[in-house]
Design an enzyme around this catalytic site. Structure first.
Site, mmCIF file in Angstrom:
data_model
loop_
_atom_site.group_PDB
_atom_site.id
_atom_site.type_symbol
_atom_site.label_atom_id
_atom_site.label_comp_id
_atom_site.label_asym_id
_atom_site.label_seq_id
_atom_site.Cartn_x
_atom_site.Cartn_y
_atom_site.Cartn_z
ATOM 1 N N SER A 106 0.843 -1.207 0.000
ATOM 2 C CA SER A 106 0.000 0.000 0.000
ATOM 3 C C SER A 106 0.875 1.253 0.000
ATOM 4 O O SER A 106 1.987 1.250 0.533
ATOM 5 C CB SER A 106 -0.877 -0.012 1.246
ATOM 6 O OG SER A 106 -1.370 1.276 1.528
ATOM 7 N N TYR A 129 -2.374 5.716 -4.416
ATOM 8 C CA TYR A 129 -3.612 6.510 -4.360
ATOM 9 C C TYR A 129 -3.437 7.748 -5.207
ATOM 10 O O TYR A 129 -2.317 8.227 -5.405
ATOM 11 C CB TYR A 129 -3.889 6.964 -2.912
ATOM 12 C CG TYR A 129 -4.593 5.943 -2.059
ATOM 13 C CD1 TYR A 129 -5.815 5.419 -2.430
ATOM 14 C CD2 TYR A 129 -4.040 5.521 -0.847
ATOM 15 C CE1 TYR A 129 -6.464 4.491 -1.633
ATOM 16 C CE2 TYR A 129 -4.695 4.596 -0.042
ATOM 17 C CZ TYR A 129 -5.900 4.087 -0.447
ATOM 18 O OH TYR A 129 -6.550 3.175 0.341
ATOM 19 N N THR A 155 -5.470 2.898 -7.129
ATOM 20 C CA THR A 155 -6.764 2.839 -6.433
ATOM 21 C C THR A 155 -7.524 4.140 -6.642
ATOM 22 O O THR A 155 -7.038 5.216 -6.291
ATOM 23 C CB THR A 155 -6.546 2.558 -4.930
ATOM 24 O OG1 THR A 155 -5.854 1.323 -4.808
ATOM 25 C CG2 THR A 155 -7.874 2.492 -4.179
ATOM 26 N N LYS A 251 -8.002 -0.044 -9.563
ATOM 27 C CA LYS A 251 -8.712 -0.722 -8.461
ATOM 28 C C LYS A 251 -9.855 0.138 -7.939
ATOM 29 O O LYS A 251 -9.652 1.310 -7.613
ATOM 30 C CB LYS A 251 -7.731 -1.012 -7.325
ATOM 31 C CG LYS A 251 -8.361 -1.639 -6.089
ATOM 32 C CD LYS A 251 -7.270 -2.106 -5.123
ATOM 33 C CE LYS A 251 -7.830 -2.742 -3.860
ATOM 34 N NZ LYS A 251 -8.279 -1.767 -2.872
ATOM 35 N N HIS A 275 -13.752 -1.674 -2.016
ATOM 36 C CA HIS A 275 -12.786 -1.344 -0.967
ATOM 37 C C HIS A 275 -13.156 -2.076 0.343
ATOM 38 O O HIS A 275 -13.012 -1.540 1.437
ATOM 39 C CB HIS A 275 -12.771 0.176 -0.741
ATOM 40 C CG HIS A 275 -11.412 0.722 -0.384
ATOM 41 N ND1 HIS A 275 -10.632 1.433 -1.268
ATOM 42 C CD2 HIS A 275 -10.706 0.707 0.776
ATOM 43 C CE1 HIS A 275 -9.521 1.818 -0.677
ATOM 44 N NE2 HIS A 275 -9.526 1.388 0.564
#
Ligand code: FNR
Length: 378
Positions: A106, A129, A155, A251, A275
């Site tokens: 992540s 992100y 994402t 995603k 999510h």
């Protein structure tokens, strides 16, 4: 009652972690309807049992983006993984690599990219992100590339954070949250020792590396809160498409039209995901969203799916609904929190066993044999 390995590990994680961390992992948005339906819609799916088909030789391997996986499972990006076990990203990445599947780091990891990559013998995946601070994004992409990452997971379902009321109740968010967290950590000395929150280095690797200084949880939450970008559109992703030479996966797709846009954009894959029910409560479960998305784009790009997968049987169900492979979120996090690397390794072995049983009794010898034909039509 034992329902699955991840149910047992969930209970073990609940006993081990301070409440605010357990609920941060376990909880979802608003009243958690979507969170619950992710699990219940999957378990409602009935499979056709087939018998007497000589199932002595099974092959669970699959190819994804020029990689061979021992089974169609990837560890999902989970923020703050290093808070649930000491150097948790390294432990989870090792368990995944030993099993022959990818680990996805992540953006908001405790261990930096540079710490994890050399510890495993296969390239990890990296999740990014969309943040206002494009300098951070570029820096993270460059560092991921330098560390040998090939597959990027982008994402897109967090232009704004979901309302997670459990975090407000537990002290993970809200006024004085930092103080409450510290008090709870002191009340759980074994946990505080494990993750090194008290005294030993505790910072958010990828963000600290960019900021040039250790970054505690309070700095991180402040930085992230200012960095969500609601203005983002497909156009903003073009520079990343040009910059990133490897496979790029989007995603957070839940609608067939968005899936078609991902194809137009030139994405190599999508993750059908809500999510884990942590963003918009009331949206469809992934299991219910997936078939229409597969009808729209199957064959045009790789379809991954997550949200609600708790057993190897659920993996088979998701693939029968149209996914090429799945991502595990909470299932592996509970095991990591409970037993570290050994817990994740054991969980992955159990998933494999459950998949094998499901394949033998549905007559699927290979992953390609797992098709919608296997589903009992209502
Ligand atoms: C997540 N998820 C997530 N996704 C992402 O792209 N980046 C992230 O940093 C995080 N962080 C995160 C933290 C925690 C505690 C959870 C539980 C989840 C979402 C994750 O990748 C995945 O989509 C879901 O976890 C899938 O649902 P299940 O398997 O947990 O039901």
């Amino acid at each position: 009652m034992i329902i699955s390995a991840s149910t047992d590990y969930r209970e073990a994680a609940r006993r081990k972690l301070p409440a605010f961390l357990f609920h941060y992992i376990d909880g979802g948005a608003y009243a958690e309807h979507t969170l619950k339906r992710n699990v219940s819609d999957l378990s409602d799916i009935a499979l056709r049992q087939r018998v007497l088909r000589d199932m002595s030789a099974l092959d669970l391997t699959t190819r994804l983006f020029d990689e061979t996986l021992s089974m169609p499972v990837v560890l999902a990006p989970v923020g703050l993984t290093g808070m649930y076990a000491r150097r948790g990203e390294v432990q989870a990445a090792r368990a995944a690599a030993k099993k022959g599947i990818p680990f996805t780091m992540s953006t908001v990891s405790v261990c930096p990219i540079e710490e994890v990559a050399p510890k495993i013998d296969r390239p990890m995946w990296f999740q990014l992100y969309v943040l206002k601070d494009r300098g951070f994004m570029k820096n993270a992409l460059e560092r991921a590339q330098a560390a040998g990452v090939k597959t990027l997971v982008f994402t897109v379902d967090m232009p704004t954070p979901g309302a997670r009321y459990r975090d407000a109740h537990s002290g993970m968010s809200g006024p004085n949250a930092e103080i409450r967290r510290m008090v709870q950590a002191v009340l759980h000395p074994s946990w505080a020792y494990d993750v090194g929150l008290m005294g030993t280095p505790h910072d958010l690797g990828n963000i600290s590396a960019y900021m040039g200084k250790p970054t505690g949880l309070a700095d991180y939450i402040g930085w992230l809160a200012n960095n969500f970008d609601q203005s983002i559109s497909w156009k903003d992703l073009e520079w990343i498409r040009d910059f990133w030479k490897g496979p790029m996966i989007i995603k957070g797709i839940l609608d067939p039209e968005d899936a078609r846009d991902a194809v137009k954009f030139g994405a190599d894959g999508i993750v059908v995901s809500n999510h884990g029910g942590r963003q918009l409560d009331g949206v469809l479960s992934s299991a219910r969203a997936l078939p229409a998305i597969a009808d729209a784009v199957k064959g045009d790009l790789t379809i991954l799916a997550d949200s609600g997968i708790r057993t190897g049987l659920d993996v088979v169900r998701m693939i029968a609904l149209g996914a090429d492979s799945v991502l595990l979120g909470r299932a592996f996090i509970y095991a990591l929190a409970a037993k570290g690397e050994a817990g994740v390794s054991n969980l992955l072995d159990l998933f494999e066993k459950e998949m094998r049983v499901a394949m033998v009794l549905t007559g699927a010898k290979t992953i390609a044999d797992i098709t919608p034909e296997m589903l009992v039509r209502a």
